[in-house]
Design an enzyme around this catalytic site. Structure first.
Site, PDB file in Angstrom:
ATOM      1  N   GLY A 188      32.666  50.977  41.571  1.00 23.90           N
ATOM      2  CA  GLY A 188      32.029  51.398  40.324  1.00 23.90           C
ATOM      3  C   GLY A 188      30.763  52.164  40.629  1.00 23.90           C
ATOM      4  O   GLY A 188      30.251  52.115  41.753  1.00 23.90           O
ATOM      5  N   CYS A 217      34.052  48.228  47.723  1.00 26.10           N
ATOM      6  CA  CYS A 217      32.890  49.094  47.500  1.00 26.10           C
ATOM      7  C   CYS A 217      31.869  48.388  46.587  1.00 26.10           C
ATOM      8  O   CYS A 217      31.277  47.402  47.014  1.00 26.10           O
ATOM      9  CB  CYS A 217      33.349  50.433  46.940  1.00 26.10           C
ATOM     10  SG  CYS A 217      32.067  51.672  47.075  1.00 26.10           S
ATOM     11  N   TYR A 218      31.713  48.818  45.348  1.00 25.95           N
ATOM     12  CA  TYR A 218      30.773  48.099  44.479  1.00 25.95           C
ATOM     13  C   TYR A 218      31.176  46.622  44.386  1.00 25.95           C
ATOM     14  O   TYR A 218      30.326  45.732  44.346  1.00 25.95           O
ATOM     15  CB  TYR A 218      30.748  48.718  43.069  1.00 25.95           C
ATOM     16  CG  TYR A 218      29.804  47.987  42.141  1.00 25.95           C
ATOM     17  CD1 TYR A 218      28.439  48.235  42.184  1.00 25.95           C
ATOM     18  CD2 TYR A 218      30.276  47.004  41.250  1.00 25.95           C
ATOM     19  CE1 TYR A 218      27.557  47.544  41.356  1.00 25.95           C
ATOM     20  CE2 TYR A 218      29.409  46.310  40.428  1.00 25.95           C
ATOM     21  CZ  TYR A 218      28.048  46.584  40.487  1.00 25.95           C
ATOM     22  OH  TYR A 218      27.181  45.903  39.682  1.00 25.95           O
ATOM     23  N   HIS A 248      37.396  52.507  50.276  1.00 21.06           N
ATOM     24  CA  HIS A 248      38.442  52.433  49.238  1.00 21.06           C
ATOM     25  C   HIS A 248      39.828  52.470  49.875  1.00 21.06           C
ATOM     26  O   HIS A 248      40.325  53.554  50.184  1.00 21.06           O
ATOM     27  CB  HIS A 248      38.293  53.596  48.260  1.00 21.06           C
ATOM     28  CG  HIS A 248      37.106  53.466  47.372  1.00 21.06           C
ATOM     29  ND1 HIS A 248      37.167  52.857  46.135  1.00 21.06           N
ATOM     30  CD2 HIS A 248      35.821  53.845  47.540  1.00 21.06           C
ATOM     31  CE1 HIS A 248      35.974  52.876  45.575  1.00 21.06           C
ATOM     32  NE2 HIS A 248      35.137  53.472  46.403  1.00 21.06           N
ATOM     33  N   GLU A 280      42.588  52.102  48.466  1.00 16.78           N
ATOM     34  CA  GLU A 280      43.625  52.554  47.538  1.00 16.78           C
ATOM     35  C   GLU A 280      43.848  54.057  47.537  1.00 16.78           C
ATOM     36  O   GLU A 280      44.823  54.540  46.994  1.00 16.78           O
ATOM     37  CB  GLU A 280      43.302  52.089  46.105  1.00 16.78           C
ATOM     38  CG  GLU A 280      42.003  52.609  45.509  1.00 16.78           C
ATOM     39  CD  GLU A 280      40.773  51.809  45.937  1.00 16.78           C
ATOM     40  OE1 GLU A 280      40.885  51.007  46.883  1.00 16.78           O
ATOM     41  OE2 GLU A 280      39.710  51.993  45.337  1.00 16.78           O
ATOM     42  N   ASP A 291      59.506  59.238  28.663  1.00 20.19           N
ATOM     43  CA  ASP A 291      58.995  57.999  28.071  1.00 20.19           C
ATOM     44  C   ASP A 291      59.798  57.591  26.830  1.00 20.19           C
ATOM     45  O   ASP A 291      60.255  56.453  26.717  1.00 20.19           O
ATOM     46  CB  ASP A 291      57.507  58.133  27.710  1.00 20.19           C
ATOM     47  CG  ASP A 291      56.679  58.556  28.913  1.00 20.19           C
ATOM     48  OD1 ASP A 291      57.174  58.375  30.035  1.00 20.19           O
ATOM     49  OD2 ASP A 291      55.573  59.070  28.717  1.00 20.19           O
ATOM     50  N   LYS A 304      54.007  55.527  35.098  1.00 14.83           N
ATOM     51  CA  LYS A 304      55.073  56.528  34.961  1.00 14.83           C
ATOM     52  C   LYS A 304      56.192  56.341  35.998  1.00 14.83           C
ATOM     53  O   LYS A 304      57.373  56.417  35.658  1.00 14.83           O
ATOM     54  CB  LYS A 304      54.452  57.917  35.125  1.00 14.83           C
ATOM     55  CG  LYS A 304      55.369  59.040  34.759  1.00 14.83           C
ATOM     56  CD  LYS A 304      55.250  59.329  33.292  1.00 14.83           C
ATOM     57  CE  LYS A 304      56.058  60.522  32.880  1.00 14.83           C
ATOM     58  NZ  LYS A 304      55.842  60.831  31.464  1.00 14.83           N
TER      59      LYS A 304
END
Ligand code: XMP
Length: 520
Positions: A59, A86-87, A177, A179, A234, A376
Site C-alpha cells: 500500500g 511490502c507495506y 512483491h 505477485e 461474461d 476473467k
C-alpha cells in the site's frame, strides 16, 4: 461472502495497485481467496470469514505516520499463518514490536536481487536457484529492526530484511512483491505459503460449477430469470450456467441494434438457441437504433442514445415475460472488489459505458450474478466446463455500443456495411496468421474522411480506415500489437481489393494511455 465449503484465504488490502494480482496468483493455485479493505476487517467479519491464512497487501501509506492504516490485532492472534507484503511487512513489524524507518536513502523501486541466508525455510523451497533471485521492489520505508521472534532469510542491497519469518507463529514478511511479473519465481513463494498453511487446492471450476448451480436453484426457486445476452464471454457464460441450473425458467434477450459485426447475430442466436436450447428472443431493433442515431456525430451523445434505447428495448421485451423476478448479470470479481482509495474524490468520466444499470430497481427485479466471485480467466475456464466452444470463449471483447464507436462522426448504413466487411477481412487475416489469441482486441475503425487513390487506370475517392490491435490484461492499459510490415501490407492489400468503398488503410499505433482502445 460465498464458497464457505472451501478453505479460505483472506487478503487484507492496504491500497496497493497490485493487490488483485495476489488474488489471481492464489486462484491459479486453486486456493479460494477474497480481498477486503482493511477498514472492513472487524472481529465479527474475521470470525465469519474464518480464514485459514491471511495476507497483508502492500500500500502507499507509511507506518511512520500517526494515522497509518493498520489491520486489527486479532489478525495476529488467530493462530493462522500471516504473510505481509511490502507495506504489509512493515505494518506487521511495527505492530509486533519491530521498527520501520522512512526516507534515509534506502528506497528501492524496480528490479532488485535477493540473496538467501544460510538457513533455508520451507517458504523458500525451490525458490533460490544458483544464488540471487530477481524480485520487484517498490518501497520508500524499510524495516530497521525486526520484531521479536523473527529471523532474516533473504537480503537485498537496500533491504537487509527482504525475507523474514517467525517460524513458530508461522508469520512471514517480505519486502518485495512476489505477485508481479517482474518477480519471475514469485508463484513458488505463494505455493509454499499456502502449502505451509495447509490448503489442499480445493477451488476448481468443476466444483464451482456444481456449487453455483445449487446456489442459483436455491435463489431462484420456481420463478423466472431474464438475461441480456450480448454474445460476450461474461453474459454467455452466465446464461449457460443459469440455464443449466433452472432450464426454461431463463429467457435471454439478444438486442440487435444494427451495430453488430458481420454475421454476429446469426452466430450468437444460432449457438444459444439451436445448439444449447436456450430460450432466446432475438430483438431486431436495427431501424429504431439507426434511425435515432441518424445525423448524430458527438461520441457521448451516441453512447447515451444507445444506452437509453437499449434499456427501453430490453424492458419492452422483458415486460412480456410473465413473472420475471430476476435479472441475470455477468458481473465479475474485479467489479465487486471494494478498492481502498487514498486519493478520494470522484474520477473523471472518460466515456459513458452502457449497461442495464438501474433497470433492476425500476422493474422490481432482483439480481442473479453467478460470476461475482470469478476473475476473467476463471470465467473462461467455467465456460469450458459448461461446454461452450473454445472459439467462443476466447473471443475478443466487443463493446456494448458496437460499431457505433468504431465509426467516428456520423453513422450511415453505407459506412457500417463497409466497416463490417473490412473488419471481417482483418480478423480473417489475424486468424490465418495464428495471431488471434495473442491479441486482446482487434478491429477496424472507418474514418470520416475520403481520400484520393488510384486503382487500375482510374481515380478513386473512398473512405480511409484504421486497423487497431492491442495487447492488454484488463483493458485498463494497452499496447499496440507489433505486427510485421509484411502482415500489415498484405492486410491492406486484401481490404482494398475485397472491400468496395475503402482505398486507404492505416495502422493505429497509439497505446492506452494516452489513447483509448476504441476510437470513441
Ligand atoms: P476504451 O475504449 O475505454 O475501452 O479503452 C476499454 C475496453 O472496454 C470496451 N468498451 C466497452 N464495453 N460497453 C462495453 O461493454 C461500452 O460502452 C464500452 N466502451 C468500451 C472496449 O471495447 C475495450 O475492450
Amino acid at each position: 461472502m460465498d464458497s464457505p465449503q472451501h478453505d479460505r484465504l483472506l487478503i487484507i488490502d492496504f491500497g496497493s495497485q497490485v493487490t488483485q494480482l495476489i488474488a489471481r496468483r492464489l486462484r491459479e493455485l486453486s486456493v479460494y481467496c477474497e480481498i477486503h479493505p482493511f477498514q472492513a476487517v472487524t472481529q465479527d467479519f474475521l470470525n465469519g470469514f474464518d480464514p485459514k491464512a491471511i495476507i497483508l497487501s502492500g500500500g502507499p501509506a507509511s507506518v511512520t505516520e500517526a494515522d497509518a492504516p493498520r489491520p486489527p490485532s486479532w489478525v495476529f492472534s488467530r493462530g493462522v499463518p500471516v504473510l505481509g507484503i511490502c507495506y504489509g511487512q512493515q505494518v506487521m513489524m511495527d505492530m509486533l514490536g519491530g521498527e520501520v524507518v522512512s526516507g534515509d536513502g534506502t528506497a528501492e523501486f524496480g528490479r532488485a536481487y535477493v540473496t538467501p541466508t544460510e538457513d533455508r525455510i520451507a517458504l523458500l523451497d525451490g525458490w533460490f536457484g544458483d544464488g540471487a533471485e530477481q524480485v520487484w521492489m517498490s518501497h520508500g520505508d524499510h524495516v530497521s529492526r525486526l520484531a521479536p521472534g523473527f529471523e532474516v532469510y533473504g537480503t537485498s542491497p537496500n533491504a537487509p530484511f527482504a525475507i523474514t519469518a517467525d517460524l513458530d507463529r508461522r508469520f512471514y514478511a517480505v519486502q518485495f512483491h512476489p505477485e508481479v511479473h517482474h518477480t519471475p519465481n514469485g508463484r513458488t513463494l505463494y505455493e509454499n505459503f499456502v502449502r505451509e498453511a495447509g490448503f489442499t487446492g480445493d477451488w476448481t471450476m468443476a466444483s464451482y460449477r456444481d456449487e453455483a448451480i445449487a446456489r442459483i436453484r436455491d435463489q431462484v426457486g420456481d420463478r423466472r430469470v431474464i438475461c441480456a445476452l450480448s454474445g460476450g464471454v461474461d453474459s454467455s457464460v452466465a446464461a449457460a450456467l443459469i440455464h443449466e441450473a433452472v432450464g426454461d425458467q431463463l429467457t435471454c434477450v439478444f438486442v440487435d441494434h444494427g451495430l453488430l459485426r458481420l454475421n454476429e447475430a446469426e452466430e450468437v442466436v444460432g449457438m444459444f438457441r439451436d445448439h444449447m436450447n436456450l430460450h432466446v428472443i432475438h430483438a431486431e431493433e436495427q431501424e429504431r437504433f439507426l434511425g435515432e442515431l441518424e445525423g448524430v456525430s458527438d461520441p457521448e451523445t451516441k453512447r447515451k442514445i444507445i444506452g437509453r434505447l437499449f434499456i427501453d428495448v430490453f424492458q419492452h421485451y422483458a415486460d412480456q415475460i410473465d413473472g420475471a423476478a430476476f435479472l441475470a448479470q455477468g458481473t465479475l470479481y474485479p467489479d465487486v472488489i471494494e478498492s481502498v482509495s487514498f486519493s478520494g474524490g470522484p474520477s473523471v468520466t472518460i466515456k459513458s459505458h452502457h449497461n442495464v444499470g438501474g433497470l433492476p430497481e425500476k422493474m422490481g427485479l432482483k439480481l442473479v450474478e453467478p460470476l461475482r466471485e470469478l476473475f476473467k480467466d476463471e470465467v473462461r475456464a467455467l465456460g469450458h466446463e459448461l461446454g461452450l466452444p473454445a472459439s467462443f470463449i476466447g473471443r475478443h471483447p466487443f463493446p456494448g455500443p458496437g460499431l457505433a464507436i468504431r465509426c467516428p462522426g456520423e453513422i450511415t448504413r453505407e459506412k457500417l456495411d463497409i466497416l463490417r466487411k473490412a473488419d471481417a477481412v482483418y480478423l480473417d487475416q489475424i486468424r490465418r496468421h495464428g495471431l488471434y489469441d495473442e491479441i486482446w482486441q482487434a478491429f477496424v475503425a472507418i474514418l470520416p474522411v475520403r481520400t484520393v487513390g488510384v486503382m487500375g487506370d482510374g481515380r478513386s475517392y473512398d473512405y480511409a480506415c484504421a486497423l487497431r490491435a492491442v495487447t492488454s490484461v484488463d483493458g485498463m492499459t494497452a499496447d499496440t500489437y507489433p505486427f510485421s510490415h509484411e502482415f500489415l501490407g498484405e492486410t491492406a492489400t486484401r481490404i482494398i481489393n475485397e472491400v468496395r468503398g475503402i482505398n486507404r488503410v492505416t495502422y493505429d499505433i497509439t497505446s492506452k494511455p494516452p489513447g483509448t482502445i476504441e476510437w470513441e
